[in-house]
Scaffold this active site. Structure first.
Site, PDB file in Angstrom:
ATOM      1  N   GLY A 149      21.622   1.667  88.718  1.00  0.00           N
ATOM      2  CA  GLY A 149      20.224   1.313  88.534  1.00  0.00           C
ATOM      3  C   GLY A 149      19.890  -0.086  89.001  1.00  0.00           C
ATOM      4  CG  ASN A 199      31.898  -2.667  76.383  1.00  0.00           C
ATOM      5  OD1 ASN A 199      32.441  -1.580  76.282  1.00  0.00           O
ATOM      6  ND2 ASN A 199      30.660  -2.805  76.841  1.00  0.00           N
ATOM      7  CE  LYS A 247      32.044  -4.244  80.215  1.00  0.00           C
ATOM      8  NZ  LYS A 247      30.723  -3.896  80.780  1.00  0.00           N
ATOM      9  N   GLY A 282      28.574   6.424  83.945  1.00  0.00           N
ATOM     10  CA  GLY A 282      27.930   7.211  82.909  1.00  0.00           C
ATOM     11  C   GLY A 282      26.440   7.013  83.063  1.00  0.00           C
ATOM     12  CG  HIS A 328      24.187  -3.718  91.418  1.00  0.00           C
ATOM     13  ND1 HIS A 328      23.760  -5.037  91.483  1.00  0.00           N
ATOM     14  CD2 HIS A 328      24.897  -3.604  90.270  1.00  0.00           C
ATOM     15  CE1 HIS A 328      24.207  -5.692  90.417  1.00  0.00           C
ATOM     16  NE2 HIS A 328      24.887  -4.852  89.670  1.00  0.00           N
ATOM     17  CG  ASP A 357      26.738   3.100  73.403  1.00  0.00           C
ATOM     18  OD1 ASP A 357      25.882   2.203  73.444  1.00  0.00           O
ATOM     19  OD2 ASP A 357      27.554   3.280  74.323  1.00  0.00           O
ATOM     20  CG  HIS A 409      22.831   2.987  81.074  1.00  0.00           C
ATOM     21  ND1 HIS A 409      23.078   1.719  80.598  1.00  0.00           N
ATOM     22  CD2 HIS A 409      24.021   3.440  81.528  1.00  0.00           C
ATOM     23  CE1 HIS A 409      24.345   1.420  80.759  1.00  0.00           C
ATOM     24  NE2 HIS A 409      24.946   2.464  81.325  1.00  0.00           N
ATOM     25  N   GLY A 459      24.850   4.613  85.869  1.00  0.00           N
ATOM     26  CA  GLY A 459      26.136   4.069  86.261  1.00  0.00           C
ATOM     27  C   GLY A 459      27.118   5.219  86.358  1.00  0.00           C
ATOM     28  CG  ASP A 508      31.773   3.300  94.696  1.00  0.00           C
ATOM     29  OD1 ASP A 508      31.483   2.568  93.734  1.00  0.00           O
ATOM     30  OD2 ASP A 508      31.586   2.961  95.885  1.00  0.00           O
TER      31      ASP A 508
END
Length: 368
Positions: free
Chosen positions: A326, A9, A16, A208, A328, A146, A204, A206, A279
């Site tokens: 989402g 990824n 990753k 993104g 944390h 995706d 989702h 993050g 962030d």
């Protein structure tokens, strides 16, 4: 020998990886190379149940060098592993690719042509493919898209209100984060069959961010459109924006295409609203009123678009949070839910994302 699948990824500055057994898809190893192309690149990796290793990478490390480090780590820990496939996350499949495919030079070229539709992702996804083809020439590369989870939307959902000639050129809504949403669909089918059969808004969230309306396990609608720029405001991306504002940037402000692209993709979203950071943890811990404004804006838009997703399904039975924010950022989840009380009672779940597992499932099924 143990047959394995390597899942990659790739991001703009990261790679990753996970190594899965082919038979039961259990994880054998995982890790992440970070700060590629930046100072002090490094990789954190380990066996599934073992200690983590911190591995320094060469300066000016690119995806080739990072993948070489991944393969060197795998070789050091290889316990009779036989790699049968490399699965790659490819953000954009366009109109042509609605299912995973084994990559050929022709398909690779077609995916390269889609890079303008996902400039933050597609070139880096394909850089990892190119690296794998050079370093593991005999191992098939599988593209997992995706966009695929949303590929069978009906025309009311995927069309823009444009003339037919433009729509015939591929200008339509595709949707993204499909690998993440497919994982949620798998988890719901296994653990929450009542919700799987019902109407779920999946969030989702993050750097993104998008939402998906999932009814009976199928994508009905989603907030992202032709590119990864539409829908919710994100870490540095603007989200939904009046197209006239873009024309104004070109015609009245004299901005060129590169400047407009940089403004919308790199300097907007939470970063642009706050002037501080993209962030969420940093913004939550800040006393600056601009941080609170950015978070309030984000939670308002998530709630508004969640209601739109519910409308697409005729109601809502559950809201599922996933992704870095989402999973944390509990205060962000609470603020979103506070704005959705008018929808009545519905279940709320937090399910950790696992795109890599979905990619392994897809690669195994394709090569079978």
């Amino acid at each position: 020998m143990i047959d394995t699948i390597l899942v990659l990824n790739a991001g703009s500055s990261s790679l990753k990886f996970q190594v899965f057994r082919s038979d039961d898809l259990s994880v054998l190893a995982r890790g992440k190379a970070v700060r590629l192309g930046e100072p002090e690149p490094a990789m954190d990796a380990g066996l599934a149940d073992g200690p983590r290793e911190r591995i320094a990478l060469p300066q000016a490390c690119d995806h080739d060098t990072a993948l070489s480090a991944v393969l060197a780590f795998v070789d050091r820990h290889d316990d009779g592993w036989s790699m049968k496939a490399v699965a790659h996350r490819i953000v954009h499949g366009g109109e042509r690719y609605a299912d995973p495919v084994v990559l050929t030079p022709e398909i690779f070229a077609a995916l390269e042509a889609l890079s303008p539709l996902a400039p933050l992702h597609q070139p880096h996804n394909l850089a990892a493919v190119a690296a794998a083809r050079r370093l593991m020439a005999d191992v098939p590369n599988v593209a997992c898209f995706d966009t695929a989870f949303h590929a069978r939307h009906d025309a009311l959902t995927h069309e823009f209100a444009l003339e037919q000639g433009l729509r015939d050129k591929g200008i339509r809504r595709y949707g993204f984060h499909g690998l993440s949403y497919q994982w949620l669909e798998i988890v719901l089918a296994e653990r929450h069959p009542d919700l799987h059969a019902g109407r779920v808004v999946a969030a989702h969230l993050g750097n993104g961010a998008s939402l998906c309306a999932i009814r009976g396990g199928r994508s009905i609608d989603t907030t992202m459109g032709m590119t990864t720029l539409d829908g919710l405001p994100m870490g540095t991306r603007c989200g939904a924006l009046d197209a006239g504002a873009v024309l104004y940037m070109f015609q009245s402000l004299g901005m060129n295409a590169g400047e407009v692209s940089n403004a919308l993709y790199e300097r907007s979203g939470l970063l642009g609203l706050s002037g501080l950071s993209n962030d969420v943890e940093t913004l939550l811990n800040s006393d600056d009123p601009r941080a609170r404004f950015a978070l309030d804006y984000f939670t308002l838009k998530v709630a508004q678009f969640s209601a739109a997703m519910a409308a697409a399904m005729g109601g809502i039975d559950g809201l599922i949070f996933t992704g870095g924010i989402g999973e944390h950022a509990a205060p962000v989840r609470s603020a979103i839910l506070d704005r959705l009380t008018f929808l009545g009672d519905f279940k709320v779940l937090v399910i950790p994302a696992n795109e890599e597992k979905v990619m392994a499932v897809q690669a195994k099924a394709l090569l079978a």
